[in-house]
Design an enzyme around this catalytic site. Structure first.
Site, short mmCIF file in Angstrom:
data_model
loop_
_atom_site.label_atom_id
_atom_site.label_comp_id
_atom_site.label_asym_id
_atom_site.label_seq_id
_atom_site.Cartn_x
_atom_site.Cartn_y
_atom_site.Cartn_z
CE1 TYR A 1 -11.73 -4.73 18.46
CE2 TYR A 1 -13.26 -3.13 19.50
CZ TYR A 1 -12.20 -3.32 18.79
OH TYR A 1 -11.69 -2.09 18.10
CG ASP B 1 -16.14 7.14 20.43
OD1 ASP B 1 -15.95 8.36 20.82
OD2 ASP B 1 -15.80 6.86 19.14
CG HIS C 1 -20.16 -2.79 15.65
ND1 HIS C 1 -18.74 -2.41 16.32
CD2 HIS C 1 -21.03 -2.49 16.62
CE1 HIS C 1 -18.92 -2.22 17.23
NE2 HIS C 1 -20.00 -2.15 17.85
CE1 TYR D 1 -8.05 -0.72 18.71
CE2 TYR D 1 -6.92 -0.73 20.74
CZ TYR D 1 -7.86 -0.32 19.87
OH TYR D 1 -9.44 -0.07 20.29
NE ARG D 2 -10.52 -3.57 22.37
CZ ARG D 2 -11.26 -2.63 22.79
NH1 ARG D 2 -11.27 -1.34 22.45
NH2 ARG D 2 -12.22 -2.74 23.89
P1 FAD Z 1 -15.28 -6.03 29.34
O1 FAD Z 1 -16.23 -6.52 28.15
O2 FAD Z 1 -15.61 -6.26 30.61
O3 FAD Z 1 -13.81 -6.69 29.27
C1 FAD Z 1 -13.08 -6.59 27.81
C2 FAD Z 1 -12.17 -7.89 27.63
O4 FAD Z 1 -11.45 -7.92 28.82
C3 FAD Z 1 -13.17 -9.27 28.27
O5 FAD Z 1 -13.64 -9.70 27.47
C4 FAD Z 1 -12.18 -10.06 29.00
O6 FAD Z 1 -11.41 -10.91 28.34
C5 FAD Z 1 -10.98 -8.88 29.61
N1 FAD Z 1 -11.17 -8.71 30.91
C6 FAD Z 1 -12.35 -7.79 31.41
N2 FAD Z 1 -12.07 -7.58 32.61
C7 FAD Z 1 -11.07 -8.38 33.06
C8 FAD Z 1 -10.56 -8.62 34.36
N3 FAD Z 1 -10.98 -7.91 35.37
N4 FAD Z 1 -9.22 -9.26 34.29
C9 FAD Z 1 -9.06 -10.07 33.43
N5 FAD Z 1 -9.50 -9.76 31.95
C10 FAD Z 1 -10.40 -8.98 31.82
N6 FAD Z 1 -13.70 0.81 22.76
C11 FAD Z 1 -12.83 1.68 23.01
O7 FAD Z 1 -11.63 1.35 23.54
N7 FAD Z 1 -12.70 2.83 22.55
C12 FAD Z 1 -14.08 3.30 21.76
O8 FAD Z 1 -14.19 4.59 21.63
C13 FAD Z 1 -14.92 2.34 21.60
N8 FAD Z 1 -15.92 2.84 21.01
C14 FAD Z 1 -17.18 2.01 20.79
C15 FAD Z 1 -18.37 2.21 20.06
C16 FAD Z 1 -19.40 1.54 19.98
C17 FAD Z 1 -20.59 2.04 19.09
C18 FAD Z 1 -19.34 0.42 20.37
C19 FAD Z 1 -20.32 -0.68 20.12
C20 FAD Z 1 -18.19 -0.14 21.12
C21 FAD Z 1 -17.16 0.62 21.11
N9 FAD Z 1 -15.67 0.04 21.80
C22 FAD Z 1 -15.01 1.31 22.11
C23 FAD Z 1 -15.62 -1.06 22.46
C24 FAD Z 1 -16.18 -1.43 23.67
O9 FAD Z 1 -17.66 -0.91 24.00
C25 FAD Z 1 -15.42 -0.84 24.85
O10 FAD Z 1 -14.10 -1.13 24.64
C26 FAD Z 1 -15.88 -1.33 26.23
O11 FAD Z 1 -15.29 -0.39 27.31
C27 FAD Z 1 -15.52 -2.73 26.60
O12 FAD Z 1 -16.29 -3.29 27.34
P2 FAD Z 1 -15.95 -3.52 29.06
O13 FAD Z 1 -15.45 -2.10 29.40
O14 FAD Z 1 -17.40 -3.71 29.53
O15 FAD Z 1 -14.98 -4.73 29.03
#
Ligand code: FAD
Length: 546
Positions: free
Chosen positions: A106, A168, A408, A489-490
């Site tokens: 994303y 995941d 991806h 949804y996203r």
């Molecule tokens: P961040 O990257 O820190 O945040 C996501 C976005 O939210 C940021 O870009 C920013 O715009 C906003 N944000 C973050 N923190 C704040 C804040 N404190 N205040 C305001 N805005 C903010 N995702 C799922 O949900 N479910 C899954 O099952 C899943 N499976 C995955 C499988 C694979 C193989 C991969 C590579 C990815 C997958 N993901 C999945 C996507 C992703 O890895 C996760 O959602 C992950 O938890 C998001 O990264 P993060 O938690 O570090 O969030």
């Protein structure tokens, strides 16, 4: 991999001269300490999931230089975040908050506007402020990952009482995932629905606490999400209206046992009937968790071998007969759809639910319940079992190795849990994948009354034609889906304008309201301009949309 830079370094935000940028950075160093400010004046490095960059999207779908930060700043407290926000307003430099930046698929850690200063909250703000074994709640800062929360619960000896719902991959931030409305796979899988209470720094620097957090001396912040008056949390998810510095989360009680199960279905066309069978079971909570219904191509890919091991040509889809022959060699055996579910509670409670599921699924000719008891320890099924019982894991990363430099991007529409909707989405996505020569990886994640179809397009991030094909395929699917009434949804940073544009009912009334909110809360337009398609006044209509 080090990526050579081809545009100005550091990547200056548009309209900010090199001199003004250097002066702003000097100011920021004085305010926060030089050791907490990093100007990105070197080659970008991709790393991997656990050592991911916080400067750009390591899985970029566009040109390497498009979504790149000029600098990264590391606040250590809510007060530091306020300082950064006020600094951004003074110098009119765009800032982009990340909790940990593992938002892969994303946009990763990348900002939407090139040259933004990334506010990496997770590096220093990583406290678990509370875990309550009485209320089954916790309060965390942005740098707390699902792994960290899970491990702390174990370390406090509470593992047999409290479960964390994990996505995941467990390396992401609980806050980051939740504010992007991510999903996990226990009955608490809808993370946004299970959070309770936020602390938010607004784009002008004030701090608010939502829900019960607004009442001084309250003890109910994590137990009752609403407080009094308008429920404002929603505007801080998938938006650019504030920076979340604390969040409450509910925790699931250990249900007293769990049992994961795997059913396979032979024909592509079984999908519609199966989804019709799943809906009443899910709504009645006989199917209890956000289970996954995965396609055979993904079953083969998640084994972690590249597609070239199965099929030599680098272009075009791996033929179905090869995929099925490979699936036949695995412990799961040949199939088209694989349903990974979990049931919870003591054995006698599980037995009743499992019997109901078994009778219902067996209405489909060719349905098989797989005996998983003899599966080897590193079989994917056990990863699903861990995740569905609140233990973080990384196995899911393996399908990224399907192509070299595997990256991806996801197509993620929602629909009711209906056979005709599943079939329509599956058909449109498959057709576009075939047109663009991309292997098709769909998984349906079934929520309570809706399902997310997650289709992962895996591409070689070093190949311009493969990136172009992936992006074109994604854009086509978004438009096709919207024409049939389905929305995402996203989405990835690169698609945010397009997806926001599909939510256009009544002459874009919703976006107009978002813009009004943006201009009121963030009059200088410094916070994450363009995120989720919301552009502040200063940027609107000036060619930023893509
Ligand atoms: P961040 O990257 O820190 O945040 C996501 C976005 O939210 C940021 O870009 C920013 O715009 C906003 N944000 C973050 N923190 C704040 C804040 N404190 N205040 C305001 N805005 C903010 N995702 C799922 O949900 N479910 C899954 O099952 C899943 N499976 C995955 C499988 C694979 C193989 C991969 C590579 C990815 C997958 N993901 C999945 C996507 C992703 O890895 C996760 O959602 C992950 O938890 C998001 O990264 P993060 O938690 O570090 O969030």
């Amino acid at each position: 991999t080090a990526i050579p830079r081809r545009r100005e370094v550091p990547a200056l935000p548009q309209g900010v001269t090199a001199e003004a940028f250097q002066a702003a950075m000097a100011d920021l160093r004085t305010l926060l300490g030089a050791e907490h400010v990093e100007v990105i004046d070197q080659a970008l490095r991709d790393g991997w999931y656990m050592e991911h960059p916080n400067t750009h999207d390591m899985m970029t779908i566009l040109d390497d230089e498009e979504f790149v930060a000029s600098a990264v700043v590391y606040p250590g407290s809510t007060e530091d975040v306020q300082t950064v926000v006020r600094w951004a307003n003074k110098h009119l430099v765009p800032i982009f908050p990340i909790s940990m930046g593992r938002n892969l698929g994303y946009g990763g850690a990348a900002p939407r506007v090139r040259g933004s200063v990334v506010v990496d909250l997770g590096r220093r703000m990583r406290q678990i402020l509370d875990i309550s074994a009485e209320d089954f709640t916790c309060l965390v800062e942005p740098g707390v990952s699902f792994y960290a929360l899970h491990d702390e619960i174990q370390a406090r000896g509470l593992g047999d009482q409290l479960w964390v719902d994990v996505p995941d991959l467990g390396g992401g931030s609980v806050i980051g995932n939740t504010v992007d409305r991510g999903v996990g796979y226990t009955p608490y899988g809808d993370h946004w629905a299970t959070h309770s209470g936020l602390e938010v720094v607004l784009p002008t620097g004030e701090v608010v606490r939502t829900g019960m957090g607004a009442l001084p001396g309250n003890n109910t912040w994590q137990a009752f999400p609403y407080g009094f008056g308008p429920y404002s949390d929603g505007i801080f998810s998938q938006s650019n209206f504030g920076i979340v510095t604390k969040m409450g989360m509910t925790l699931m009680p250990n249900p007293g046992g769990h049992e994961s199960f795997l059913y396979t279905f032979q024909r592509e066309d079984d999908l519609a009937q199966l989804i019709e069978i799943i809906r009443p079971l899910r709504i009645r909570n006989i199917l209890e968790n956000v289970a996954q219904l995965r396609h055979v191509t993904q079953s083969v890919a998640v084994r972690g071998q590249p597609r070239s091991d199965y099929y030599e040509p680098v272009d075009g889809l791996v033929p179905d007969d090869i995929i099925h022959a490979e699936a036949a060699k695995t412990p799961t055996g040949d199939h088209t759809w694989a349903y990974y579910g979990t049931t919870y509670g003591p054995p006698e409670a599980r037995a009743v639910k499992l019997a109901a599921v078994d009778a219902a699924f067996r209405q489909i000719p060719g349905c098989r319940k797989i005996d998983t008891s003899t599966f080897p320890a590193d079989e994917y099924f056990w990863s699903r079992d861990k995740i569905a019982s609140g233990t973080p894991d990384l196995h899911e990363l393996r399908w990224c190795q399907w192509v070299p430099n595997g990256s991806h991007i996801a197509f993620s529409p929602v629909s009711p849990i209906r056979g005709k909707d599943a079939a329509a989405l599956n058909e449109l996505a498959r057709k576009r994948h075939e047109e663009h020569g991309i292997d098709y990886f769909p998984a349906f994640c079934v929520g309570l009354r809706e399902m997310h179809l997650i289709v992962e397009i895996v591409f070689d991030r070093t190949s311009a034609p493969k990136k172009a094909a992936a992006l074109a395929c994604l854009r086509d699917m978004v438009d096709d889906a919207a024409a049939l009434g389905y929305g995402e949804y996203r989405t990835h940073l690169a698609l945010m304008d397009q997806v926001a544009g599909t939510y256009s009912w009544n002459d874009n009334a919703l976006m107009k309201m978002h813009e009004q909110l943006k201009d009121t809360l963030d009059p200088n337009g410094i916070l994450a301009p363009g995120r989720c398609g919301i552009w502040p006044k200063r940027y609107r209509g000036r060619g930023w949309e893509m």
